[in-house]
Design a protein around this motif. Structure first.
Motif, PDB file in Angstrom:
ATOM      1  N   PRO A  56      -7.163   3.865  -9.106  1.00 35.91           N
ATOM      2  CA  PRO A  56      -7.644   2.932  -7.795  1.00 35.91           C
ATOM      3  C   PRO A  56      -6.052   2.458  -7.484  1.00 35.91           C
ATOM      4  N   LEU A  71     -11.080  -0.976  -7.263  1.00 35.90           N
ATOM      5  CA  LEU A  71     -11.847  -0.065  -6.857  1.00 35.90           C
ATOM      6  C   LEU A  71     -12.767   0.262  -8.019  1.00 35.90           C
ATOM      7  N   GLN A  90       0.875  -1.136   0.066  1.00 35.60           N
ATOM      8  CA  GLN A  90      -0.043   0.024   0.132  1.00 35.60           C
ATOM      9  C   GLN A  90       1.020   1.215  -0.051  1.00 35.60           C
ATOM     10  N   GLU A 121      -8.860   9.036   0.553  1.00 37.33           N
ATOM     11  CA  GLU A 121      -9.158   7.994   1.114  1.00 37.33           C
ATOM     12  C   GLU A 121     -10.462   7.900   1.303  1.00 37.33           C
ATOM     13  N   SER A 169     -16.731   6.829  -4.648  1.00 40.28           N
ATOM     14  CA  SER A 169     -16.273   5.616  -4.776  1.00 40.28           C
ATOM     15  C   SER A 169     -17.370   4.305  -4.478  1.00 40.28           C
ATOM     16  N   ALA A 220      -5.537  -1.498  -4.630  1.00 45.09           N
ATOM     17  CA  ALA A 220      -7.103  -2.327  -4.594  1.00 45.09           C
ATOM     18  C   ALA A 220      -7.807  -2.158  -5.772  1.00 45.09           C
ATOM     19  N   GLN A 240     -16.570   1.329  -3.444  1.00 46.06           N
ATOM     20  CA  GLN A 240     -16.021   0.532  -2.081  1.00 46.06           C
ATOM     21  C   GLN A 240     -15.204   1.626  -1.263  1.00 46.06           C
ATOM     22  N   ALA A 241     -15.119   1.350  -0.253  1.00 46.71           N
ATOM     23  CA  ALA A 241     -14.294   2.278   0.644  1.00 46.71           C
ATOM     24  C   ALA A 241     -12.585   1.918   0.167  1.00 46.71           C
ATOM     25  N   GLY A 242     -12.142   2.809  -0.053  1.00 46.62           N
ATOM     26  CA  GLY A 242     -10.640   2.484  -0.442  1.00 46.62           C
ATOM     27  C   GLY A 242     -10.129   3.991  -0.798  1.00 46.62           C
ATOM     28  N   THR A 243      -8.644   3.761  -1.272  1.00 44.83           N
ATOM     29  CA  THR A 243      -7.857   4.950  -1.569  1.00 44.83           C
ATOM     30  C   THR A 243      -7.538   5.085  -3.072  1.00 44.83           C
ATOM     31  N   TRP A 244      -7.821   6.227  -3.541  1.00 47.23           N
ATOM     32  CA  TRP A 244      -7.363   6.553  -4.948  1.00 47.23           C
ATOM     33  C   TRP A 244      -6.332   7.761  -5.013  1.00 47.23           C
TER      34      TRP A 244
END
Lengths: 167, 167
Positions: B85, B90, A119, B60, B135, B88, B137-141
């Motif tokens: 993405p 996303l 990550q 996030e 987004s 992950a 899904q919960a996640g990070t771009w």
């Protein structure tokens, strides 16, 4: 055969070579979008000798066989280069050396090796010596670097050096 | 309540608004790193009114509740904005409108909505109207956009418009 020890990537240890792109607790966080998003702000600024020449590409990489056999170092003096795991958790090995070193002066003692945690992304400062991408999994990396018609790549062979990855 | 139909994101349909960052069969591919990597080259070039002001940040994001209730559109006239993405797979919903539209002139008929497939990023052209990050899904771009001291954000409320996502 020269062997290099691999350390987990941290922003502090990597600072001479570039920035780590990660959700770090100590970074600047800005809550945006009506509270639905946290912006980890301004983690790395791509640099290029020619304004407007920064571009986004995707590197579709094979998995690196371990233990990694190092082949060469390269450097791009006209621009930074950033790597970020794209669409999957991906780890990479990083082998770097100071940008100020002359090609013929590099010895195993100058090299530093890191492994990312899946990550994390990185941005290499302009001119930092680095091994070509060593992705631990087959996958895709987003790359932000300079694009230009002329090449900008110094290369030094380092065949015979091996990486020992404890992680 | 105005409803918008969501279409799968394709480079062709998205062209008026920006680029799709993906491993497209038709793009320029360069084999690099001794054959271990394919570079999908130069997919999008970040633009900023001030040279050197492009930066990489991480967003996030919480997952968007469905059906998505649209709140507002915004545009950044001084720079492009890219989303990828990070770490992950996303998916995101995109709601966009032509950059040339005056804020008061936007109606539901001007909006286009897309959904990414989890392995796609996008770059919005300078000034393209867009809903803040949705987004799935919960996640990070990973975001590549302009950073500056002064704000560069026009906003138009579009409360009461709903997104119908068949995907």
């Amino acid at each position: 055969m020269a062997a290099l020890l691999v350390n987990p990537l941290t922003a502090e240890a990597f600072a001479p070579f570039g920035q780590v792109i990660e959700r770090a607790p100590g970074g600047r966080r800005i809550v945006i979008n009506d509270g639905s998003c946290v912006r980890h702000h301004d983690l790395a600024r791509p640099q290029a000798s020619v304004p407007g020449a920064i571009s986004l590409s995707l590197f579709e990489a094979a998995a690196t066989p371990l233990p990694a056999q190092l082949r060469l170092l390269e450097r791009h003096r006209q621009g930074s280069q950033a790597f970020a795991p794209f669409g999957a958790a991906l780890r990479m090995l990083l082998v770097v050396a100071d940008a100020a070193l002359a090609p013929g002066a590099i010895t195993p003692g100058h090299l530093r090796a890191f492994v990312t945690d899946g990550q994390q992304g990185v941005q290499l400062h302009c001119g930092v010596w680095h091994h070509p991408l060593l992705s631990l999994q087959a996958g895709t990396w987003l790359v932000a670097d300079r694009v230009a018609d002329e090449a900008d790549c110094d290369v030094v062979p380092i065949a015979g050096w091996q990486l020992h990855c404890a992680a």
